[in-house]
Design an enzyme around this catalytic site. Structure first.
Site: not given
Length: 394
Positions: A37, A199, A353, A376
Site C-alpha cells: 500500500r 459467508k 482483501g 471493502g
C-alpha cells in the site's frame, strides 16, 4: 471520473498538499512486513514532491480505541518504510493535529514530506467531526485523496476535509475507480467472476450485481456450502448459513434465467477439525462425511475453475477458495491464482482483501493486470454503491 479534478490539474508548487493515503499496513516488531500500500501511493507523493509541494500525509492504521496514542498502532514504521522507498528523509509528527503536527507542517520546505500520527487515535476521525475536519484542513492548502481503500467510509479525512479545501484525486484513486468501473461497463468477454470467502451473507450484493454483468460466476470458499445445501446436498460440519439457503437457491435460479454459467465445487478437501495437522479426505460433494468439514475445493473443482479462467477475456477475483493460510488447504486457491496469472490475454482484476494476500503468497502479483488496494471499497463499487470518499471529490 470526468467530474472530479485530478492532481494532473493541480499546480502544487509551494503549496502544502494534505494527502489522505492508505498506510494501513501490517507491522511486526516495529517493522512493516508488507509495503504494497505504501508503494501504491508513491506515484502521487513523488509527483507532488517533484512539483515542489510541501507534502503532509495522513492515514489510519488498525483499529485503535480512539482514546489517544497506542504504541501498537503508531504510523512511525510506515513513515520509516516510506523514507526507505523514497531514498530521502521523511518527517514524522508524534500527533495528528496537535502542536507537533502544526509546527512541523508549518516548517516544511518545498519537496519535504511529513507523516502525521494515526488519524484514528482521535475518535472524531470516524465521526467526521467538523472541528476535527477544520483542524486537519489547517495542515494544508489543498487536499488530495489517494486512499481508495477507505473511500467507502465517510470519515473526516476521506470526506469532511474535502469540503474545506480545493480537492483532487490522486493517481491511485483515479486508477482504482477507472479500472473497476471500466471492468463493469465494458468487459472483454467472456467475463468470469470468481467469488470466495466464508459467508454468502457478506457477498450476496456482489453476487447479485455481478450476475447482471458476467458470463460465468465461480463460487468457492466457505460460502459454497450454503449453495450446496440449496442444491439438496449434505455438507457435514462445514461452515453454513441456514438462513441464507433459500437466498442461495434463488441465486442459482437467477443464474439459470440469465444464462450465466454458475460453477460450484464438484469435490472438496475435508478435515476432521480446523487445524493444519488435521486428518484430511478428498471427496465428491455428494459424499461429505457427517463429522468432517470442507476447508478447500478439491482437485477436480480446481481443474474446472482453471478451465473457465483460461477461456476468459476478463477475470474479477475476490475471496479465497479455501483456508489458504494453512498449507493443507491452500491448493485450491493456488490453482485458481495460477490460472488467473497464466491467462496473459485477459484483463485480470484482483479485488482486494485475502485475494491480494493469496497472489502475494504464491508470488504471482506481477502477472496480474490490476490489484485493488481496497477490499471493502472495491466490493461496494462493484455493487454499484456510491463511495463517500469519491463523492466528496465531485
Amino acid at each position: 471520473m470526468a467530474d472530479i479534478k485530478t492532481i494532473d490539474e493541480l499546480d502544487a508548487a509551494g503549496k502544502r498538499a494534505l494527502v489522505r493515503v492508505d498506510f494501513n499496513v501490517p507491522v511486526k516488531d516495529g517493522v512493516v512486513t508488507d509495503d504494497t500500500r505504501i508503494r501504491a501511493a508513491l506515484p502521487t507523493i513523488e509527483k507532488l514532491v517533484a512539483q515542489g509541494a510541501r507534502v503532509v500525509l495522513m492515514s489510519h492504521l488498525g483499529r485503535p480505541s480512539g482514546e489517544g496514542f497506542e504504541e501498537s498502532f503508531t504510523l512511525r514504521p510506515a513513515a520509516q518504510k516510506l523514507s526507505e522507498l523514497m531514498g530521502k528523509p521523511v518527517v514524522f509528527a508524534a500527533d495528528t493535529v496537535g502542536a507537533d503536527a502544526q509546527v512541523k507542517a508549518a516548517s516544511l520546505r518545498e519537496g519535504d514530506v511529513l507523516v502525521v500520527e494515526n488519524l484514528r487515535f482521535d475518535k472524531r476521525e470516524k465521526k467526521n467531526d467538523l472541528a476535527f475536519c477544520e483542524e486537519l484542513a489547517k495542515l494544508g492548502d489543498v487536499y488530495v485523496n489517494d486512499a481508495f481503500g477507505t473511500a467507502h467510509r465517510a470519515h473526516a479525512s476521506t470526506a469532511g476535509v474535502a469540503a474545506l479545501l480545493p480537492a483532487y484525486a490522486g493517481y491511485l484513486m483515479q486508477r482504482e475507480v477507472a479500472t473497476l468501473a471500466g471492468m463493469l461497463e465494458e468487459p472483454k468477454r467472456p467475463f468470469v467472476a470468481i467469488l470466495g470467502g466464508s459467508k454468502v451473507s457478506d457477498k450476496i450484493k456482489v453476487i447479485d450485481a455481478l450476475m447482471d454483468k458476467c458470463d460465468t460466476l465461480v463460487i468457492g470458499g466457505g460460502m459454497c456450502f450454503t449453495f450446496l445445501l440449496a442444491q439438496g446436498k449434505q455438507v457435514g460440519s462445514s461452515l453454513k448459513e441456514e438462513d441464507w439457503i433459500e437466498r442461495a437457491a434463488a441465486m442459482i435460479a437467477k443464474a439459470d434465467e440469465r444464462g450465466v454459467k454458475l460453477l460450484l465445487p464438484v469435490d472438496v478437501v475435508c478435515a476432521d477439525r480446523f487445524a493444519e495437522d488435521a486428518e484430511t479426505l478428498t471427496v465428491s460433494v455428494d459424499d461429505i462425511p457427517d463429522a468432517m468439514m470442507g476447508l478447500d475445493i478439491g482437485p477436480e473443482t480446481a481443474k474446472l475453475y482453471a478451465q473457465a479462467v483460461a477461456e476468459a477475456g476478463t477475470v474479477f477475483w475476490n475471496g479465497p477458495m479455501g483456508v489458504f493460510e494453512m498449507a493443507a488447504f491452500e491448493a485450491g486457491t493456488k490453482a485458481v491464482a495460477q490460472a488467473v496469472a497464466d491467462n496473459a490475454e485477459a484483463d485480470t482484476v484482483i479485488g482486494g482483501g485475502d485475494s491480494v494476500a493469496a497472489v502475494n503468497k504464491f508470488d504471482l502479483a506481477a502477472q496480474m493486470t490490476f490489484i485493488s488496494t481496497g477490499g471493502g471499497a472495491s466490493m461496494e463499487l462493484v455493487q454499484g454503491e456510491k463511495l463517500p470518499g469519491v463523492e466528496a471529490l465531485r
